[in-house]
Every structure is written in C-alpha cells, then in structure tokens.
Design a protein around this motif. Sequence first.
Motif, PDB file in Angstrom:
ATOM      1  N   PHE A  41      92.762  42.956  57.437  1.00 52.21           N
ATOM      2  CA  PHE A  41      92.361  43.605  58.686  1.00 52.21           C
ATOM      3  C   PHE A  41      93.402  43.354  59.771  1.00 52.21           C
ATOM      4  O   PHE A  41      93.722  44.249  60.562  1.00 52.21           O
ATOM      5  N   PHE A  42      93.921  42.126  59.810  1.00 50.07           N
ATOM      6  CA  PHE A  42      94.979  41.790  60.776  1.00 50.07           C
ATOM      7  C   PHE A  42      96.204  42.671  60.545  1.00 50.07           C
ATOM      8  O   PHE A  42      96.773  43.248  61.490  1.00 50.07           O
ATOM      9  N   ASN A  43      96.628  42.804  59.291  1.00 47.39           N
ATOM     10  CA  ASN A  43      97.785  43.641  58.982  1.00 47.39           C
ATOM     11  C   ASN A  43      97.529  45.098  59.355  1.00 47.39           C
ATOM     12  O   ASN A  43      98.423  45.786  59.874  1.00 47.39           O
ATOM     13  N   LEU A  44      96.309  45.576  59.100  1.00 48.58           N
ATOM     14  CA  LEU A  44      95.979  46.955  59.434  1.00 48.58           C
ATOM     15  C   LEU A  44      96.011  47.162  60.946  1.00 48.58           C
ATOM     16  O   LEU A  44      96.506  48.197  61.423  1.00 48.58           O
ATOM     17  N   ALA A  45      95.496  46.180  61.710  1.00 45.15           N
ATOM     18  CA  ALA A  45      95.562  46.292  63.172  1.00 45.15           C
ATOM     19  C   ALA A  45      97.006  46.369  63.638  1.00 45.15           C
ATOM     20  O   ALA A  45      97.345  47.129  64.552  1.00 45.15           O
ATOM     21  N   GLY A  46      97.880  45.603  62.996  1.00 42.69           N
ATOM     22  CA  GLY A  46      99.294  45.659  63.337  1.00 42.69           C
ATOM     23  C   GLY A  46      99.899  47.020  63.054  1.00 42.69           C
ATOM     24  O   GLY A  46     100.697  47.543  63.843  1.00 42.69           O
ATOM     25  N   GLY A 100     101.329  49.414  66.126  1.00 38.51           N
ATOM     26  CA  GLY A 100     102.784  49.395  66.240  1.00 38.51           C
ATOM     27  C   GLY A 100     103.366  48.083  66.724  1.00 38.51           C
ATOM     28  O   GLY A 100     104.237  48.058  67.606  1.00 38.51           O
ATOM     29  N   GLN A 101     102.925  46.963  66.145  1.00 38.93           N
ATOM     30  CA  GLN A 101     103.473  45.668  66.531  1.00 38.93           C
ATOM     31  C   GLN A 101     104.918  45.534  66.053  1.00 38.93           C
ATOM     32  O   GLN A 101     105.343  46.227  65.116  1.00 38.93           O
ATOM     33  N   GLY A 102     105.680  44.629  66.682  1.00 40.57           N
ATOM     34  CA  GLY A 102     107.095  44.507  66.371  1.00 40.57           C
ATOM     35  C   GLY A 102     107.442  43.396  65.405  1.00 40.57           C
ATOM     36  O   GLY A 102     108.336  43.527  64.573  1.00 40.57           O
ATOM     37  N   ILE A 103     106.728  42.268  65.499  1.00 42.91           N
ATOM     38  CA  ILE A 103     106.991  41.104  64.650  1.00 42.91           C
ATOM     39  C   ILE A 103     105.636  40.632  64.130  1.00 42.91           C
ATOM     40  O   ILE A 103     104.761  40.255  64.912  1.00 42.91           O
ATOM     41  N   LEU A 104     105.449  40.669  62.831  1.00 48.95           N
ATOM     42  CA  LEU A 104     104.143  40.351  62.247  1.00 48.95           C
ATOM     43  C   LEU A 104     104.250  39.077  61.424  1.00 48.95           C
ATOM     44  O   LEU A 104     104.964  39.028  60.424  1.00 48.95           O
ATOM     45  N   LEU A 105     103.564  38.035  61.877  1.00 49.83           N
ATOM     46  CA  LEU A 105     103.582  36.771  61.153  1.00 49.83           C
ATOM     47  C   LEU A 105     102.628  36.859  59.970  1.00 49.83           C
ATOM     48  O   LEU A 105     101.474  37.262  60.124  1.00 49.83           O
ATOM     49  N   VAL A 106     103.107  36.496  58.804  1.00 49.92           N
ATOM     50  CA  VAL A 106     102.302  36.619  57.591  1.00 49.92           C
ATOM     51  C   VAL A 106     101.149  35.629  57.629  1.00 49.92           C
ATOM     52  O   VAL A 106     101.342  34.420  57.771  1.00 49.92           O
ATOM     53  N   TYR A 129     101.312  45.882  50.822  1.00 44.03           N
ATOM     54  CA  TYR A 129     100.376  46.957  50.485  1.00 44.03           C
ATOM     55  C   TYR A 129      99.915  47.693  51.735  1.00 44.03           C
ATOM     56  O   TYR A 129      99.962  48.930  51.800  1.00 44.03           O
ATOM     57  N   VAL A 130      99.470  46.924  52.749  1.00 42.04           N
ATOM     58  CA  VAL A 130      98.957  47.560  53.958  1.00 42.04           C
ATOM     59  C   VAL A 130     100.037  48.368  54.652  1.00 42.04           C
ATOM     60  O   VAL A 130      99.824  49.520  55.054  1.00 42.04           O
ATOM     61  N   MET A 131     101.223  47.795  54.815  1.00 40.67           N
ATOM     62  CA  MET A 131     102.281  48.478  55.546  1.00 40.67           C
ATOM     63  C   MET A 131     102.785  49.718  54.808  1.00 40.67           C
ATOM     64  O   MET A 131     103.040  50.761  55.409  1.00 40.67           O
ATOM     65  N   GLU A 132     102.902  49.620  53.491  1.00 42.99           N
ATOM     66  CA  GLU A 132     103.374  50.777  52.733  1.00 42.99           C
ATOM     67  C   GLU A 132     102.306  51.868  52.674  1.00 42.99           C
ATOM     68  O   GLU A 132     102.609  53.063  52.760  1.00 42.99           O
ATOM     69  N   ALA A 133     101.045  51.458  52.549  1.00 42.18           N
ATOM     70  CA  ALA A 133      99.965  52.444  52.492  1.00 42.18           C
ATOM     71  C   ALA A 133      99.747  53.101  53.850  1.00 42.18           C
ATOM     72  O   ALA A 133      99.478  54.309  53.939  1.00 42.18           O
TER      73      ALA A 133
END
Length: 530
Positions: free
Chosen positions: A398-403, A407-413, A437-441
């Motif tokens: 969910f965090f990755n999807l919100a990013g 349009g966040q710039g730096i996403l901490l894993v 997966y989230v970013m590519e999808a």
Amino acid sequence: MPTPARTTKLDLDPATVKHARSLARKAGRPIVTMAKKHTTVAVERATLRLAGLSGADEEGSPWVNRLMDAVRADVGLEHGVSLPVWDALVRGEADDLAVLAQKAAAGSVRFRLPEGRDAVRARTASRRQVARGIKTVDKRRVERERLIKRHGDAPRQPWIYLIVATGDIYEDIPQAQQAAREGADVIAVIRSTGQSLLDFVPEGATREGYAGTYATQENFRLMRAALDQSSKELGRYVRLTNYASGLCMPEIAALAGLERLDMMLNDSMYGILFRDINPVRTFVDQRFSRQVHARAGIIINTGEDNYLTTADAVEAAHTVTTSQLLNEYFAKEAGLEDWQLGLGHAFEIDPAVPDSFRMELAHALLAREIFPRAPLKWMPPTRHMTGDVFRGNLLDGFFNLAGALTGQGILLVGMMTEAVVTPWISDRDIALQNVRYVMEAAGRLHEDFHPAPGGFIVERANQVLAESIELLDRIVDTEHGRGLLDAIADGTFGLMKRPADAGRGLDGVAAKSSAYYNPATEILDAKEAL
C-alpha cells in the motif's frame, strides 16, 4: 536530477501556499541570524578537515579534535580556529597541520590571536589552504556529473532507496553491490547507533558497529569506490547516502563532499528533538553543513517522518508540513536548490483508522504539490508493524502504491519485519520484489490519478495546510508569538520539549568575536568560484 513541476490536483490556493512560505521565512529568519553570529567546535573542526587535516592519535582521538582543544584552551572558541592555527604555521611552529596538531597535543606549542600584519598573513595562508579543500569538493561534483553522463542515470523516479548496515564496512560492500543489482538506485549506509552523540568522527575503516556502520572518511571512500564499480557494471550511476547529523554534522558533511557522496540525511531539527542536542548548536551546525552540501551537489534528506513515530500521524500531520516548509527555507538560505531538497514524510497512519489510505494519499499529494520540484523522500510504515510478515508486506505494498499514485521522488524500501527485528537479506529481496511489482504494474499511474474535486482527499489536504499555517501564525505572531526556539521548547514537534539553553553540545557553542575569521564560511557565503 531535477524533478519536473507537476500540475495541481488538490485545488490548493497559490496565495495560501505563498502565505505559508512567507510565515516559514519569518519563523526561520531569526534562527539564521543567530546561526551567523555563532560558531561551534564542529564548524571549526570541519574547516580543519577541508584544509586537509586527518588522522588520529594512538588512542583514536582525531587530530582535528586535539588541535581544536589546544587552540580553545589558549585563546577560546569565539575567534575561530583559523587565525591562531595559521599564525602558528606562519611563525614556523610546524611545517604542516599534522605536525602542528601533534605538537599541540604534546603541549609544545602555544597559540595566540594574531593582530595587524600577523593577522593578515594568517588569513591569507588559511584561506589558501582551505580553498584547496573546497576546490576538491568542486572537482568531486564535476566527477559525479561526468560519471552520470558516462554510465547513465536511474531510468525513472522514484529512486529506490535501500539501507545496508551490518556494522562491518567490508560486509556492507558486497551487500550494497548486490542490492544495486536487484534494483536499488540509492544505497544508504545507516550509522552505528549512538554515533550522532559522539563529538568526534572515528578514523579509518571500521568493522564493528551496533545496528549500523560508523560514518568515517575511509568508509565513505571504500563504499563509493565499490558503488562506482557497480555503476559501471549496471550501466547506471548508483548513489550513496549517509548521515550528516548529530554533534559532528559539519565535519561529516565536509567528508561527504570530499568523498563524493550523493545524498545525506540532514534535518534542521532531528538532532534537537530525537537526540537532545542543543538547539543553538544544531542550527549553527546545520547551516554550515547545508552550505557544504549545496557546494557539493549533494541532495539532503530531511527527517519529518520521525515526528510520526512519537506523535499521532493524523493529529500531527500539520507539523510535518510545517517542518517541511521550515526545512525548505533553511536549505534555500544555505544555497541548496529545489532538486536537492529530499524533504521527508511518511506512511504512518494506523491502518485500523477508517479511510487511512485515503488520508495517506492526501498527505503525500499535499507534500508533492507544495514542493513540486523537490525529490521528496517517502518513508515506509514502521510504527504499526506488528511482526505479522504477511500483513507487513501488504502494508508496504500500500505504501508503494501511494508513492506511485502521488509521484514521490525517493522511495525507501519498506521491510515486512521493520521495527520488529533486524531484517534478513531474504526480507530485503522480498521487499524489493514488492517495490518492483508495484512500480512496474502502476507505470505512470500518477498521471491518471486525480482526486475528486471537493472530495475527501482534497478536503483533507487543504485542512492539513490550514492547520500548518495556523501553527506558523502562532510561532511568528509579533504580539504573542513564541518564536521557533520557544515552540521547540514547548514540544510542538514530535512531542519533544527541548529548551534552547539545554541539551548536548551546548558547551561547544560560542558567539563570534569581532576578530572571528573562517575562510570556509567566507568562501561558502560568497558562493565563490575557485
């Protein structure tokens, strides 16, 4: 890499945003004035490091500390270290800084504050030597730009930011290189627990650290060289991050510039709130460190996410926005540009709260639209991780999807075991799979995401901005205003109460005398080409 401006999706009133920035400027200006009138032992030691002094005695005490302590004992801190030190060199007390530091430690040299022609000679000599160090920082910046052009840059934003820290730099290196192969764009070597409270920078490569690896010049050099190899192998420049915070913030910033680090954790209030470092010490040190970062082309990451680990993420959301505005003002005053402002925020609302994801989107989109050209640093959930790894991995998704949506710039894993146990390497692999997966999808999903006008997300974002302005109004109110230092003392940020006349490192602060001179601040203030 500059982040392109984005069109508004929240119907934010430009005049309201402008007013918020104006209030942040009013709140921050007295702090900058105070910072300019003071110096610290760390600023002076950073100047010696830029002049080339390094190494430590047999007990591990850095020569910059030994020399600084001797100068302070003889003439005080308020005049700065440069005039007394280079006066001694000009007088022939030693051939170079290293020998002078050794003689000072042995008590075989005395320092004075030179006057007249002696002072002019000392100023000229100190400026010449410190300028060489700053010129090295300039060369490292050009070197970075050349390598990005040669190897290529990360193909998209957000940059994937991953932490590696075993305590042993020689274990960190292969883990960092493997993380880059698995898709990490930024490698952060987290510092050993407690280093921020050390009033010295350890020397050399280190192989023991608790929950992190010591930040040293040699560790910086080793990891940078390893990631340069990875950059060549992977065909994209891999960035390196460390921490310029704590009692040695200016020194670590200088070392980062000299060794070509690319990002540094550097928040204006983190050390005050979460390490109980004196506020005056912190603000003086952070201004100098940010001037170095500006010169070095380093992106800073600020620490607003930490507020939400101690305060409620819904009730305190406006304090994050307020701090972001203050961090922006302090950073730009020190010379940083929009593309260097990795302003922090976090995904920390309790998942049990109704509409928690919608609120997270509102907060993330608010930050994105107030700071459209900044590569915001988006932090994963930690406070509400429970040890249920399946739930944790879903929450990170969910965090990755919100990013992706905002349009966040730096996403901490985020790790599914975050804040419960130290993650295993396998945890990192699963977390990176989640991100990929989230970013590519999602692709460029942020281009299609438009909250309903007047809907929940738009209303929540505007509410948080209004509350931030209300808080800034209270801080700067000319009749009843407390000022930023008083607001910090009252626990406004992160529920931490930190008075200006207390905290660690206060004894290392001095008001500048009329004879004060520092060639590093002179060059950095003037943004002088060398």
